[in-house]
Design a protein around this motif. Structure first.
Motif, PDB file in Angstrom:
ATOM      1  N   GLU A   1       0.862  -1.173   0.000  1.00 26.75           N
ATOM      2  CA  GLU A   1       0.000   0.000   0.000  1.00 26.75           C
ATOM      3  C   GLU A   1       0.900   1.224   0.000  1.00 26.75           C
ATOM      4  O   GLU A   1       1.801   1.336   0.832  1.00 26.75           O
ATOM      5  CB  GLU A   1      -0.917   0.002   1.226  1.00 26.75           C
ATOM      6  CG  GLU A   1      -1.871  -1.188   1.221  1.00 26.75           C
ATOM      7  CD  GLU A   1      -2.729  -1.272   2.468  1.00 26.75           C
ATOM      8  OE1 GLU A   1      -2.501  -0.518   3.433  1.00 26.75           O
ATOM      9  OE2 GLU A   1      -3.642  -2.127   2.470  1.00 26.75           O
ATOM     10  N   LEU A   2       0.665   2.131  -0.952  1.00 33.58           N
ATOM     11  CA  LEU A   2       1.586   3.252  -1.127  1.00 33.58           C
ATOM     12  C   LEU A   2       0.876   4.563  -1.387  1.00 33.58           C
ATOM     13  O   LEU A   2      -0.322   4.601  -1.672  1.00 33.58           O
ATOM     14  CB  LEU A   2       2.555   2.941  -2.267  1.00 33.58           C
ATOM     15  CG  LEU A   2       1.953   2.723  -3.656  1.00 33.58           C
ATOM     16  CD1 LEU A   2       1.875   4.030  -4.434  1.00 33.58           C
ATOM     17  CD2 LEU A   2       2.782   1.716  -4.426  1.00 33.58           C
ATOM     18  N   VAL A   3       1.664   5.619  -1.303  1.00 30.40           N
ATOM     19  CA  VAL A   3       1.251   6.961  -1.691  1.00 30.40           C
ATOM     20  C   VAL A   3       2.129   7.346  -2.870  1.00 30.40           C
ATOM     21  O   VAL A   3       3.352   7.240  -2.807  1.00 30.40           O
ATOM     22  CB  VAL A   3       1.411   7.966  -0.527  1.00 30.40           C
ATOM     23  CG1 VAL A   3       1.103   9.381  -0.989  1.00 30.40           C
ATOM     24  CG2 VAL A   3       0.526   7.557   0.648  1.00 30.40           C
ATOM     25  N   ALA A   4       1.483   7.758  -3.953  1.00 31.83           N
ATOM     26  CA  ALA A   4       2.205   8.122  -5.174  1.00 31.83           C
ATOM     27  C   ALA A   4       2.589   9.602  -5.139  1.00 31.83           C
ATOM     28  O   ALA A   4       1.907  10.416  -4.524  1.00 31.83           O
ATOM     29  CB  ALA A   4       1.336   7.859  -6.398  1.00 31.83           C
ATOM     30  N   GLU A   5       3.691   9.909  -5.819  1.00 33.35           N
ATOM     31  CA  GLU A   5       4.050  11.312  -6.021  1.00 33.35           C
ATOM     32  C   GLU A   5       3.121  11.875  -7.101  1.00 33.35           C
ATOM     33  O   GLU A   5       2.765  11.167  -8.047  1.00 33.35           O
ATOM     34  CB  GLU A   5       5.483  11.429  -6.537  1.00 33.35           C
ATOM     35  CG  GLU A   5       6.529  11.005  -5.562  1.00 33.35           C
ATOM     36  CD  GLU A   5       7.932  11.014  -6.182  1.00 33.35           C
ATOM     37  OE1 GLU A   5       8.076  11.216  -7.407  1.00 33.35           O
ATOM     38  OE2 GLU A   5       8.878  10.789  -5.425  1.00 33.35           O
ATOM     39  N   TYR A   6       2.756  13.137  -6.960  1.00 34.24           N
ATOM     40  CA  TYR A   6       1.944  13.768  -8.007  1.00 34.24           C
ATOM     41  C   TYR A   6       2.808  13.991  -9.231  1.00 34.24           C
ATOM     42  O   TYR A   6       3.867  14.614  -9.160  1.00 34.24           O
ATOM     43  CB  TYR A   6       1.363  15.101  -7.529  1.00 34.24           C
ATOM     44  CG  TYR A   6       0.678  15.835  -8.655  1.00 34.24           C
ATOM     45  CD1 TYR A   6      -0.561  15.406  -9.118  1.00 34.24           C
ATOM     46  CD2 TYR A   6       1.284  16.910  -9.282  1.00 34.24           C
ATOM     47  CE1 TYR A   6      -1.183  16.043 -10.171  1.00 34.24           C
ATOM     48  CE2 TYR A   6       0.669  17.565 -10.332  1.00 34.24           C
ATOM     49  CZ  TYR A   6      -0.561  17.127 -10.773  1.00 34.24           C
ATOM     50  OH  TYR A   6      -1.177  17.759 -11.830  1.00 34.24           O
TER      51      TYR A   6
ATOM     52  N   VAL B   1      -2.295  10.389  -3.327  1.00 40.50           N
ATOM     53  CA  VAL B   1      -1.318  11.041  -4.176  1.00 40.50           C
ATOM     54  C   VAL B   1      -0.794  12.245  -3.410  1.00 40.50           C
ATOM     55  O   VAL B   1      -1.580  13.083  -2.940  1.00 40.50           O
ATOM     56  CB  VAL B   1      -1.930  11.485  -5.527  1.00 40.50           C
ATOM     57  CG1 VAL B   1      -0.933  12.268  -6.352  1.00 40.50           C
ATOM     58  CG2 VAL B   1      -2.457  10.285  -6.292  1.00 40.50           C
ATOM     59  N   ALA B   2       0.530  12.324  -3.252  1.00 40.82           N
ATOM     60  CA  ALA B   2       1.161  13.429  -2.534  1.00 40.82           C
ATOM     61  C   ALA B   2       1.412  14.572  -3.515  1.00 40.82           C
ATOM     62  O   ALA B   2       2.142  14.407  -4.491  1.00 40.82           O
ATOM     63  CB  ALA B   2       2.467  12.973  -1.909  1.00 40.82           C
ATOM     64  N   VAL B   3       0.774  15.694  -3.260  1.00 44.96           N
ATOM     65  CA  VAL B   3       0.924  16.871  -4.104  1.00 44.96           C
ATOM     66  C   VAL B   3       1.913  17.810  -3.436  1.00 44.96           C
ATOM     67  O   VAL B   3       1.756  18.144  -2.261  1.00 44.96           O
ATOM     68  CB  VAL B   3      -0.438  17.588  -4.302  1.00 44.96           C
ATOM     69  CG1 VAL B   3      -0.291  18.814  -5.172  1.00 44.96           C
ATOM     70  CG2 VAL B   3      -1.449  16.617  -4.894  1.00 44.96           C
ATOM     71  N   PRO B   4       2.964  18.221  -4.180  1.00 46.56           N
ATOM     72  CA  PRO B   4       3.954  19.110  -3.566  1.00 46.56           C
ATOM     73  C   PRO B   4       3.338  20.467  -3.198  1.00 46.56           C
ATOM     74  O   PRO B   4       2.487  20.976  -3.916  1.00 46.56           O
ATOM     75  CB  PRO B   4       5.033  19.264  -4.644  1.00 46.56           C
ATOM     76  CG  PRO B   4       4.407  18.807  -5.910  1.00 46.56           C
ATOM     77  CD  PRO B   4       3.260  17.931  -5.569  1.00 46.56           C
ATOM     78  N   VAL B   5       3.761  20.988  -2.059  1.00 46.75           N
ATOM     79  CA  VAL B   5       3.294  22.291  -1.609  1.00 46.75           C
ATOM     80  C   VAL B   5       4.274  23.346  -2.113  1.00 46.75           C
ATOM     81  O   VAL B   5       5.481  23.216  -1.906  1.00 46.75           O
ATOM     82  CB  VAL B   5       3.194  22.327  -0.078  1.00 46.75           C
ATOM     83  CG1 VAL B   5       2.737  23.703   0.405  1.00 46.75           C
ATOM     84  CG2 VAL B   5       2.267  21.235   0.409  1.00 46.75           C
TER      85      VAL B   5
END
Length: 112
Positions: A63-68, A107-111
């Motif tokens: 189980e993962l979080v993807a980069e945006y 999905v990790a969205v850069p700030v």
């Protein structure tokens, strides 16, 4: 479960976690409460669950979080993670695993 099977499961979970994190597009493994994890005394490998079927076959869940990434196809990312995990499993335990399920939880969205 303890002894050699636990050691094998933990080694396999570590190898799969490392392989998954090496895939471009993976931000990190999921750490959701109740999510996939492999537990051992004093250690938890979060984001990777190793389980055995009744016949003793090994299976894994990642189980993962993807980069945006604007053009990233999440199914393609999951396939790349699956292939990396299968390779790592073959290198870690005799016979590897019967299969690897991959779930993209976020999905990790850069700030900026």
């Amino acid at each position: 479960m303890n002894g050699p099977r636990l050691e094998e499961d933990v080694a396999l979970a570590r190898a799969i976690a490392s392989a998954a994190l090496s895939v471009a597009g993976v931000a990190h493994l999921s750490e959701e409460p109740g999510g996939a994890a492999t537990h051992a005394p004093g250690e938890s490998i979060r984001g990777v669950a190793v389980r055995r079927s009744g016949a003793g076959q090994l299976w894994a869940t990642v189980e993962l979080v993807a980069e945006y990434r604007p053009r990233e196809n999440l199914r393609d990312l999951a396939d790349r993670v699956r292939r990396a995990a299968l390779r790592a499993a073959r290198e870690t335990v005799p016979g590897g695993v019967a299969g690897v399920d991959v779930a993209v939880h976020d999905v990790a969205v850069p700030v900026e």
